[in-house]
Every structure is written in structure tokens, then in C-alpha cells.
Scaffold this motif. Sequence first.
Motif, PDB file in Angstrom:
ATOM      1  N   GLY A   1      -1.633  -3.318   8.402  1.00  0.00           N
ATOM      2  CA  GLY A   1      -2.125  -3.408   7.025  1.00  0.00           C
ATOM      3  C   GLY A   1      -0.958  -3.408   6.049  1.00  0.00           C
ATOM      4  N   ASP A   2      -1.136  -2.795   4.876  1.00  0.00           N
ATOM      5  CA  ASP A   2      -0.027  -2.826   3.901  1.00  0.00           C
ATOM      6  C   ASP A   2       0.599  -1.452   3.676  1.00  0.00           C
ATOM      7  OD1 ASP A   2      -2.463  -3.213   1.225  1.00  0.00           O
ATOM      8  OD2 ASP A   2      -1.989  -1.563   2.625  1.00  0.00           O
ATOM      9  N   THR A   3       0.383  -0.536   4.630  1.00  0.00           N
ATOM     10  CA  THR A   3       1.022   0.775   4.451  1.00  0.00           C
ATOM     11  C   THR A   3       2.544   0.672   4.601  1.00  0.00           C
ATOM     12  OG1 THR A   3       1.178   3.056   5.231  1.00  0.00           O
ATOM     13  CG2 THR A   3       0.831   1.377   6.902  1.00  0.00           C
ATOM     14  N   ARG A   4       3.256   1.481   3.908  1.00  0.00           N
ATOM     15  CA  ARG A   4       4.715   1.624   4.060  1.00  0.00           C
ATOM     16  C   ARG A   4       5.060   3.079   4.343  1.00  0.00           C
ATOM     17  NH1 ARG A   4       3.722  -2.637   4.559  1.00  0.00           N
ATOM     18  NH2 ARG A   4       4.395  -4.573   3.531  1.00  0.00           N
ATOM     19  N   GLU A   5       4.019   3.865   4.684  1.00  0.00           N
ATOM     20  CA  GLU A   5       4.190   5.265   5.041  1.00  0.00           C
ATOM     21  C   GLU A   5       4.717   5.331   6.481  1.00  0.00           C
ATOM     22  OE1 GLU A   5       4.175   7.525   2.680  1.00  0.00           O
ATOM     23  OE2 GLU A   5       4.703   8.682   4.482  1.00  0.00           O
ATOM     24  N   PRO A   6       5.930   5.827   6.722  1.00  0.00           N
ATOM     25  CA  PRO A   6       6.488   5.774   8.093  1.00  0.00           C
ATOM     26  C   PRO A   6       5.526   6.281   9.172  1.00  0.00           C
ATOM     27  CG  PRO A   6       8.134   6.572   6.546  1.00  0.00           C
ATOM     28  CD  PRO A   6       6.855   6.431   5.758  1.00  0.00           C
ATOM     29  N   ALA A   7       4.909   7.422   8.939  1.00  0.00           N
ATOM     30  CA  ALA A   7       4.019   7.987   9.966  1.00  0.00           C
ATOM     31  C   ALA A   7       2.838   7.061  10.229  1.00  0.00           C
ATOM     32  CB  ALA A   7       3.542   9.368   9.537  1.00  0.00           C
ATOM     33  N   ASP A   8       2.338   6.418   9.170  1.00  0.00           N
ATOM     34  CA  ASP A   8       1.207   5.486   9.321  1.00  0.00           C
ATOM     35  C   ASP A   8       1.631   4.231  10.082  1.00  0.00           C
ATOM     36  OD1 ASP A   8      -0.435   6.003   6.077  1.00  0.00           O
ATOM     37  OD2 ASP A   8      -0.353   7.170   7.960  1.00  0.00           O
ATOM     38  N   VAL A   9       2.781   3.691   9.713  1.00  0.00           N
ATOM     39  CA  VAL A   9       3.277   2.483  10.393  1.00  0.00           C
ATOM     40  C   VAL A   9       3.361   2.751  11.897  1.00  0.00           C
ATOM     41  CG1 VAL A   9       5.286   0.984  10.713  1.00  0.00           C
ATOM     42  CG2 VAL A   9       4.551   1.597   8.388  1.00  0.00           C
ATOM     43  N   VAL A  10       3.927   3.915  12.235  1.00  0.00           N
ATOM     44  CA  VAL A  10       4.094   4.254  13.663  1.00  0.00           C
ATOM     45  C   VAL A  10       2.728   4.450  14.337  1.00  0.00           C
ATOM     46  CG1 VAL A  10       4.962   6.012  15.258  1.00  0.00           C
ATOM     47  CG2 VAL A  10       6.394   5.225  13.352  1.00  0.00           C
TER      48      VAL A  10
END
Length: 448
Positions: A404-413
Amino acid sequence: MTAPRLSSSTVDAPDRPDTVGILHLGPGAFHRAHQAVFTEDAGGDWGICGVTQRSATVADRLRPQDCLFTVVERGRDTTSCRVVGSIRDVLFARDEPERLRDRFTDPAVRIVSLTVTEKGYQPDSTVIGQLVAGLRARRERTGAPVTILSCDNLTGNGRVVRARVLDACGRLPDGDALGAWIEEHVRFPSTMVDRIVPATTEADRAVVRDALGVRDEAAVVAEPFRQWVIEDDFAAGRPAWETVGAQLADDVAPYEAMKLRMLNGTHSLLAYRGALAGHETIADAVADGGIAEEAAALMAHDVPPTLTVPADVDLAAYREQVLQRFANLALRHRTTQVAMDGSQKLPLRLLGTIRDRLAAGAVPVWALRAVAAWMVYVAVGEDRHGRRLPLDDPLADRLRAAVGDTREPADVVTRLLAVREIFDGELREHAVVREVLVDAVAELLSAR
Ligand code: CS2
């Protein structure tokens, strides 16, 4: 004045085999710069018939040239051109199914070889279907023995293609009989293949024009280095490749693991880190001190403990040679080209190293940082200058939807670890894996 097109009437063609003894699926740039060259050098009556899969482009480029093409060899300080004549015929599978079947069932064709990339080995791929249909017709028409020779970057590539073919046979009404025939008359040796072959550019075609005075629409470019390790298990003979630099081995697996984890794993690290940092080529990425350090560390710390090093290999020298090959500025190997098909390449090149190090109680920091760079490449899709980075991958839509468009490191991972086609439960649930990935992704995102 336009240069004449390369053909047997515009250049002194090398000696050419009269008979087609090899049917090759996927006569792309790698095949033309590697197996086709080894086969020409080995001599004998082993002409190649290339079969293009997804498009007729390669066939349309080779046919008007009597299937001749040039290899532009780019060394650090030298460039040379060589016309290769081992390909004697070419066909486009979709438009010429009859000719494909005739070649596949011809007893003179004793080897069917493949360079169809990692994704070509998916259970239901077109290639597996072609192999099964071809073997079925061959059994019916002549029953002549044949060898299926995989030349792709896969661990145990011979075993993989054999399993895929037999699985597919099992789903056929006459599957048992066909499977039994294959067991008896078909061999599936493994090979390790190695030569860096970037995509051909107009500049490369201009080199051919200047050197040979002809226009070559099928020219390929490659580094001077080439290696081929072959399991010597053939059903009906083969060219004498070992007399021209190829190596025969009873067990190719240690060579494959070494090459896939040391060279291709590091290539992927350089591709994703380099592209994100705005480096156009692999050589540019190697010239970037910080990235070069990570590449060297991956090959010095994470990979070696996972390998059974072949007796004739000095791993430190191999590592140095790989870095030298990557640093060849003349090759202009684009980071985005190596970055293609990450979903297919990561499991073969990096995740095996990670699993083995974790199992040994170690933390494979450098291999995990390479995976983190791939995650940022997928999630952000731009380099540090804001230039778009192509996501050329069979799972591209799936990956984009996942992150998606997250740039939150924990979310990306979390979101990319959830892509089950790439990551299994062990890696997804592993606390250390998560921690190192989140730190590395955060670092890369903040460095932009
Ligand atoms: C590269 C390989 O594009 C890529 O993924 O890592 O094509 C690599 O250049 C070859 O395997 C070298 O033998």
C-alpha cells in the motif's frame, strides 16, 4: 549510408554445424553469450534451434541474419566483437507449434536446454507444458533418448525441472506410462552457469557497426569471464564442452550454492541499495564505499559459513574476483535490470543464507539488510532523487497491494513479510529477523 545487415553474405561466418542437435527454449541474451559460445567452441555437429516463448522478437531479429549474431565482449580496458554461428534455426513457439514438435521429436535432437528464468519453473508454466508435450510426442514418434538441460540460476535446477515434468505427467491420462518412459530414457543433469550479460544498448550495436561494418539487431554484450559447471549425466551424448573451459562435476550443488549466494545474492544487494541511492549501474554501486562495504561483508561473514566450498575453489579469491567483475565500468549493467523479479530471486539468493545462519544461532545482518533494501525498493519505488524505479516482477500487483502507501518501517516489514509466496512462517515469526529488517528499513527511509 546504412550499414548492411549482418548475414552469412556480409561477414566471414565461423564454421557452422549442419545438423541441429540441441533445441533451446529461451534463446535470450544470456544463452547467446554463454551456451551458444561454449557450443561453437566445442565444435562437432551440435547446431542449436532456438525457441522463443513470450514474443517473436528474438526470432524476428535472428532469422534475417541467418541466425548469426555478435558477442560484444567488454573487458575493463578492451572491447572485442565475435560473430557466433552455432544457432542454425529459430522458431516462435506460439506461431509454429508443428515445427516445435518436429524438432522435439527429431532423434538428431539429443538435448533440450533451457534458459527461461526462475519464473519459468513454476509448476503450471508454459515451459513445463512444452516439455511434457514434447516428451510425450517424442515417446510416441521415435522413443529416442534425450537430455533436458536446465541452464538457469536455480539450486538443483536439473532436479527441479525433472520433478516439475514428472508431476505434470502424473496429471495426464497416460501419465504412468509416460513417466516410466521418462525415467528410463530422459536425463536431467544440473548445471551452474555464470556470465554477466547486461541488456544490449544502441551503443553496443554501434560498436559492432564500427568493428564489423554491419548492422546486428541480435548482438549481445558480455564480460570476458564465463563459467559453466555441468553434471555429466547425458542420455544421448553432448558436445565436448569440457575441452573449451566448461567443468564436469559429479555434484554441481556446491558450485550452484556458492554462485547463487555469493555472486547473485550480492548482485541483488547492489541492485536494490544502488538503485535507491540513485546509481544507474552495478559498477557505480560498487564504487559507493558504503554499499561496497556491505557487499563485501555479505560475502565475508554471512554466506561462507553456509557453504560447502568445492575443493578446487579458494573462496577469498572467488569473492575478490566477483567484486572485480561487478566493478567493470565498461559493462554498464543497470541496477534496475538486476532488480527485476525480486519475488523469484530473493528466496534463491538471500533467504537460504538467512535461514542457515539463524539455524546456526547467528544473525545474518548483511543478508537481512539486502532484503530490507528490496522492501524499500518495492514500497517507495523511487530513488533518492525522486526518479521512478520500475517494479518488474510477476508479483508486482500483489506486492504493491500488500505494501500500500505506508512508509512506516514496521508496517512495510509486516506487510511484505506477509507475502507467503516469498516468506514462510519461520521467517515471518522470527523476532530477530523482524528487528533487523525494521531497523534497516527505517535507516534506508530516513537516508532519503
Ligand atoms: C543477475 C544475473 O540479473 C540478475 O539477476 O544477478 O543475471 C547475473 O548477472 C548472472 O547470473 C551472472 O552469471
